[in-house]
Write a protein that holds these residues in place. Structure first.
Motif, PDB file in Angstrom:
ATOM      1  N   LEU A 159       0.829  -1.211   0.000  1.00 14.44           N
ATOM      2  CA  LEU A 159       0.000   0.000   0.000  1.00 14.44           C
ATOM      3  C   LEU A 159       0.860   1.256   0.000  1.00 14.44           C
ATOM      4  CD1 LEU A 159      -2.731  -1.049   2.618  1.00 14.44           C
ATOM      5  CD2 LEU A 159      -2.993  -0.922   0.134  1.00 14.44           C
ATOM      6  N   GLU A 160       1.983   1.225   0.747  1.00 13.76           N
ATOM      7  CA  GLU A 160       2.877   2.383   0.811  1.00 13.76           C
ATOM      8  C   GLU A 160       3.508   2.683  -0.539  1.00 13.76           C
ATOM      9  OE1 GLU A 160       4.345   1.645   5.460  1.00 13.76           O
ATOM     10  OE2 GLU A 160       5.519   0.905   3.754  1.00 13.76           O
ATOM     11  N   PHE A 195      -5.941   3.444   4.285  1.00 16.79           N
ATOM     12  CA  PHE A 195      -5.039   3.130   5.395  1.00 16.79           C
ATOM     13  C   PHE A 195      -5.807   3.034   6.719  1.00 16.79           C
ATOM     14  CE2 PHE A 195      -0.955   4.104   3.160  1.00 16.79           C
ATOM     15  CZ  PHE A 195      -0.282   2.985   3.602  1.00 16.79           C
ATOM     16  N   GLU A 196      -6.841   3.860   6.885  1.00 17.72           N
ATOM     17  CA  GLU A 196      -7.646   3.779   8.103  1.00 17.72           C
ATOM     18  C   GLU A 196      -8.298   2.408   8.227  1.00 17.72           C
ATOM     19  OE1 GLU A 196     -10.387   6.987   8.112  1.00 17.72           O
ATOM     20  OE2 GLU A 196      -8.841   8.550   8.236  1.00 17.72           O
ATOM     21  N   LYS A 197      -8.791   1.879   7.109  1.00 18.75           N
ATOM     22  CA  LYS A 197      -9.376   0.535   7.120  1.00 18.75           C
ATOM     23  C   LYS A 197      -8.302  -0.510   7.410  1.00 18.75           C
ATOM     24  CE  LYS A 197     -12.993   1.829   3.835  1.00 18.75           C
ATOM     25  NZ  LYS A 197     -13.562   1.594   2.490  1.00 18.75           N
ATOM     26  N   CYS A 199      -7.993  -3.329  10.507  1.00 19.08           N
ATOM     27  CA  CYS A 199      -7.730  -4.749  10.265  1.00 19.08           C
ATOM     28  C   CYS A 199      -6.457  -5.186  10.993  1.00 19.08           C
ATOM     29  CB  CYS A 199      -7.607  -5.003   8.760  1.00 19.08           C
ATOM     30  SG  CYS A 199      -7.177  -6.690   8.330  1.00 19.08           S
ATOM     31  N   GLU A 200      -5.423  -4.357  10.919  1.00 16.02           N
ATOM     32  CA  GLU A 200      -4.149  -4.672  11.562  1.00 16.02           C
ATOM     33  C   GLU A 200      -4.329  -4.807  13.079  1.00 16.02           C
ATOM     34  OE1 GLU A 200       0.355  -2.934  11.117  1.00 16.02           O
ATOM     35  OE2 GLU A 200      -1.220  -1.485  11.579  1.00 16.02           O
ATOM     36  N   GLU A 201      -5.098  -3.896  13.642  1.00 12.56           N
ATOM     37  CA  GLU A 201      -5.323  -3.920  15.093  1.00 12.56           C
ATOM     38  C   GLU A 201      -6.045  -5.203  15.519  1.00 12.56           C
ATOM     39  OE1 GLU A 201      -7.741  -1.210  18.335  1.00 12.56           O
ATOM     40  OE2 GLU A 201      -6.891  -0.249  16.561  1.00 12.56           O
TER      41      GLU A 201
END
Length: 471
Positions: free
Chosen positions: A445-446, A455-457, A461-463
């Motif tokens: 993504l970066e 990125f907020e989504k 998901c990462e959290e």
């Protein structure tokens, strides 16, 4: 010097206050004499006289608890009165009114009035005491539905079935058994790739039930090690929709909400379920046997298929970009039932409520008139690149060109070959695999100029993944 104990307050009940008023009216006793007789203070008798009209109104209403000693006014008096009015209407219709049903209706009335109010069990108990609800012998009430559906007859689509008029739009549900070629490609689909999808929504589109998918295999290998609770849709190996199991779950859900709802069903399905015991909160309403009225509007079913096909083509394009030279058919061979569950749930979530509500109105399945929103209801995904509008439309309607026999067969020779590669199942992923995959995805993504919104989504998901890995 010994301190005198504080005089105990003696409060009179509503029935005793009425006796006080009768004594004062019918005899020549003074307020002081009546106070001594009832062992209360004279100022209390004076207050009773001052509130004479209100006390008599409560007594004559027949709804007040005559044994109550104090009437505590509710902070939400408007909701109190509206709920009491609804309760009397429900009792007049012989509805079996339950506590959860009263809580649900109170919240609904609060929302209508624009009040920030969440009714609790304690509030309901006090409301019952204030309004004498639930006191005395309990009456056995009949269910709020006619014992039998009205006889079928020629009904205009512009007029809803008569039995619908007793329900609010939120409590009228329609459902449909939808055949779906879950890994078809434009111009081609095999009968073995067919599954049955059960869709259900209410006539306002505000509630969409969980998608159910059924096929042929007892245990597709793609579901090995997968938690059923984590899936966005349910899978059942039976060839047809497991109506009994699905209805039992629907009835339990409505019981938890304290609701009575009606479910529109195709006549052939309703006949197979005739005499089914145990449904207390869901009333089955068969439609015309000639099939002229669908149990779920056709435009809703087509919108679901359109979103599914759009998502399927996107997945196939991603697979082909990873496998140089792979044809669409080869890419489709790697689509599993598990992929289909995720895509079906995503497609159903994308069907807009406005489209569902307006479609129920057009088909005459809504219990009251609603204003459809043509602009929002017509929202559809764009036609995928490489296909004309006509080609994509034929692809969406591919099931109508296929024979109805056959069902889902998860593994074919082609898919077994695909399963052996990097797209296959392989061993179950570990926590370390999941964390590495997160790092890879973030790096990609970066490097591709992703928007902050995406990125907020990703962060959400990462959290969640990190939380699961840490547990």
């Amino acid at each position: 010097m010994e301190l005198t104990s504080k005089k105990k307050l003696h409060a009179l009940s509503l029935a005793e206050k009425i006796q006080v008023l009768e004594l004062l009216d019918e005899s020549k006793m003074s307020q002081s004499e009546v106070a001594r007789r009832f062992q209360v203070s004279q100022p209390q008798i004076s207050r009773i006289c001052k509130n004479k009209e209100k006390l008599l109104a409560d007594w004559c209403s027949g709804t007040a608890n005559r044994e109550r000693k104090r009437k505590r006014e509710s902070k939400y008096s408007g909701i109190d009165e509206a709920l009491l009015c609804w309760y009397h209407i429900a009792r007049a219709k012989a509805w079996d009114v339950t506590g959860p049903m009263l809580l649900h209706k109170a919240k609904e009335l609060a929302d209508i009035m624009g009040q920030d109010f969440v009714p609790s069990i304690g509030w309901l108990v006090r409301w019952k005491r204030r309004n004498n609800v639930g006191f005395g012998a309990r009456h056995v009430l009949a269910p709020p539905f006619p014992p039998e559906p009205p006889p079928p007859g020629p009904t205009s689509q512009a007029q809803p079935p008569l039995s619908l008029k007793d329900f609010s739009p939120e409590d009228v549900f329609g459902c449909a058994e939808v055949p779906l070629l879950y890994r078809a490609v434009p111009g081609r689909g095999g009968a073995r790739d067919r599954v049955q999808v059960l869709l259900c929504a209410n006539s306002r589109g505000t509630e969409k039930r969980r998608v159910w998918v059924s096929g042929l295999r007892a245990a597709p290998t793609c579901l090995f090690g997968v938690s059923g609770a984590a899936l966005p849709a349910s899978y059942h190996p039976d060839l047809g929709v497991p109506w009994s199991e699905w209805l039992a779950q629907f009835d339990r859900d409505m019981a938890r909400q304290g609701r009575q709802v009606t479910l529109l069903l195709a006549a052939r399905v309703a006949e197979g379920l005739a005499g089914r015991p145990g449904l207390r909160h869901v009333r089955l309403l068969p439609l015309a046997a000639d099939g002229s009225t669908p149990s779920l509007p056709g435009s809703v079913v087509r919108a679901f298929r359109t979103h599914y096909r759009h998502r399927l083509l996107g997945k196939l394009a991603a697979v082909r970009s990873k496998r140089a030279g792979a044809s669409l058919a080869e890419a489709a061979a790697g689509i599993t039932v598990l992929d289909a569950l995720h895509m079906a749930a995503a497609a159903w979530a994308k069907v807009p409520p406005q489209l569902i509500g307006s479609s129920f109105v057009r088909e005459g399945l809504a219990p009251c008139k609603m204003s459809p929103s043509p602009d929002q209801a017509s929202e559809m995904p764009p036609v995928p690149g490489g296909l004309s509008l006509e080609e994509f439309s034929r692809f969406v309607d591919l099931e109508g060109e296929e024979p109805a026999s056959g069902g889902c067969k998860e593994e074919t020779g082609t898919e077994d070959e695909a399963g052996a590669g990097e797209d296959g199942l392989g061993p179950l992923p570990t926590k370390a695999d999941a964390l590495r995959a997160l790092g890879t995805l973030r790096r990609w993504l970066e490097c591709n100029g992703t928007s902050p919104e995406l990125f907020e989504k990703f962060y959400a998901c990462e959290e969640e993944v990190e939380r699961l890995c840490g547990s």
